[in-house]
Design an enzyme around this catalytic site. Structure first.
Site, PDB file in Angstrom:
ATOM      1  N   VAL A   1      87.315 -76.984  24.565  1.00  0.00           N
ATOM      2  CA  VAL A   1      87.305 -75.522  24.601  1.00  0.00           C
ATOM      3  C   VAL A   1      86.697 -75.003  25.906  1.00  0.00           C
ATOM      4  O   VAL A   1      86.997 -73.883  26.332  1.00  0.00           O
ATOM      5  CB  VAL A   1      86.524 -74.957  23.387  1.00  0.00           C
ATOM      6  CG1 VAL A   1      86.374 -73.444  23.468  1.00  0.00           C
ATOM      7  CG2 VAL A   1      87.219 -75.343  22.097  1.00  0.00           C
ATOM      8  N   GLU A   2      85.862 -75.808  26.552  1.00  0.00           N
ATOM      9  CA  GLU A   2      85.170 -75.345  27.753  1.00  0.00           C
ATOM     10  C   GLU A   2      85.881 -75.786  29.040  1.00  0.00           C
ATOM     11  O   GLU A   2      86.585 -75.003  29.661  1.00  0.00           O
ATOM     12  CB  GLU A   2      83.709 -75.807  27.715  1.00  0.00           C
ATOM     13  CG  GLU A   2      82.942 -75.194  26.538  1.00  0.00           C
ATOM     14  CD  GLU A   2      81.472 -75.553  26.534  1.00  0.00           C
ATOM     15  OE1 GLU A   2      80.813 -75.383  27.583  1.00  0.00           O
ATOM     16  OE2 GLU A   2      80.987 -76.021  25.492  1.00  0.00           O
ATOM     17  N   MET A   3      85.715 -77.055  29.451  1.00  0.00           N
ATOM     18  CA  MET A   3      86.341 -77.496  30.695  1.00  0.00           C
ATOM     19  C   MET A   3      87.449 -78.528  30.461  1.00  0.00           C
ATOM     20  O   MET A   3      88.292 -78.754  31.321  1.00  0.00           O
ATOM     21  CB  MET A   3      85.275 -78.037  31.654  1.00  0.00           C
ATOM     22  CG  MET A   3      84.224 -76.986  31.992  1.00  0.00           C
ATOM     23  SD  MET A   3      82.870 -77.546  33.040  1.00  0.00           S
ATOM     24  CE  MET A   3      83.613 -77.320  34.652  1.00  0.00           C
TER      25      MET A   3
END
Length: 303
Positions: free
Chosen positions: A116-118
């Site tokens: 979900v982030e990187m």
């Protein structure tokens, strides 16, 4: 006799005996590694869609935090918890709201590998390093075989440099300035009412686990200590947030429930102390909290 007189001003300049400690004026870190880590921290190449960097969710002008309720990751995906500040994180006893990372190096695994982030993995990260940073890593680490651990090490060293010394309150602790009556009353109330129990030490937080909702219950929320210990006693337990630069890091709390610092103070007083503060108590505590805004980390100055 002359030697004694020479030392006397230094003795008089001793720190006030308070439960809060000023940030040292000279913080040790490896400058070469930190400069490399700075490049990596701001490089969007280290995300799956090449649009997200560490700095996307830890924004310098917002005190190293994110002004959004939740951060936006790769491909527009939304996180589920407010991004805490990275400033002065070197002084936290654990990292993340639930404290699942032991230190800054371990913390780097989280956002880089989170889909979900990187949305990256070790292999993809190392491929980018070898194409863009190979010579720079060799200059520092003296090895052509670059590892993910070196990547972690460089970013962690940069984060160690993200300190914000010389806030007004630190200067007061060192006897350099005076606080206004409102600020002094705020600090007095901060101690008298019990806020200091959790928010103390060099980071004015970040050094213990505490439960949100000691007196009045709060709604369930992902990201507490229970989320990785699975121990029922850890429900609603979080790492205490630092109050340094709090005036810059809205919205507040893990669930970003408010951007109003006055309301944040009143909510914490109600849920954890069982108190309804007077208008003056709130006003004075907020005035004290605003004295905790320090200088921008020097490493962020452009070269």
């Amino acid at each position: 006799m002359k030697f004694i007189l020479f030392l006397m001003p230094i003795f008089l300049f001793a720190l006030k005996n308070e439960p809060i400690i000023p940030i040292p004026l000279n913080v040790q870190y490896d400058k070469q590694k930190a400069q490399l880590g700075k490049e990596l921290f701001f490089d969007k190449s280290f995300s799956a869609d090449r649009k997200i960097s560490c700095a996307s969710c830890h924004v310098p002008k917002y005190g190293g935090a994110d002004p959004r309720k939740v951060s936006i990751g790769v491909y527009g995906k939304l996180g589920n918890i407010q991004s805490p500040t990275v400033y002065n994180a070197r002084y936290n006893f654990r990292q993340f709201w639930n404290g699942r990372a032991r230190d800054l190096k371990e913390q780097i695994l989280g956002p880089t590998h989170n889909p979900v982030e990187m949305g990256m993995n070790n292999q993809r990260i190392l491929k980018i390093i070898n194409s863009k940073y190979k010579d720079k890593f060799y200059k520092i680490y003296k090895r052509w075989n670059i590892t993910f651990g070196m990547f972690q090490d460089a970013i962690a060293e940069f984060e160690k440099a993200l300190v914000t010394p010389n806030c007004k309150f630190d200067k007061w602790l060192r006897g350099e300035v005076k606080l206004t009556k409102l600020e002094k009353d705020g600090y007095y109330n901060f101690k008298k009412l019990g806020c200091i129990t959790c928010h103390n030490g060099i980071n004015i937080g970040g050094n213990s686990w505490q439960k949100i909702g000691v007196i009045h219950k709060v709604k369930d929320r992902i990201g507490d200590k229970f989320s990785f210990t699975h121990n029922p006693r850890d429900k609603y337990v979080y790492k205490v947030a630092t109050l340094r630069n709090i005036a810059l890091t809205a919205p507040y709390f893990h669930n970003a429930v408010t951007k109003d610092l006055n309301k944040a103070v009143n909510l914490m007083a109600y849920y954890n102390l069982g108190l309804d503060l007077s208008d003056y108590q709130t006003k004075s505590i907020v005035a004290f909290l605003k004295t905790l805004t320090g200088e921008k980390p020097k490493i962020l100055d452009k070269k």
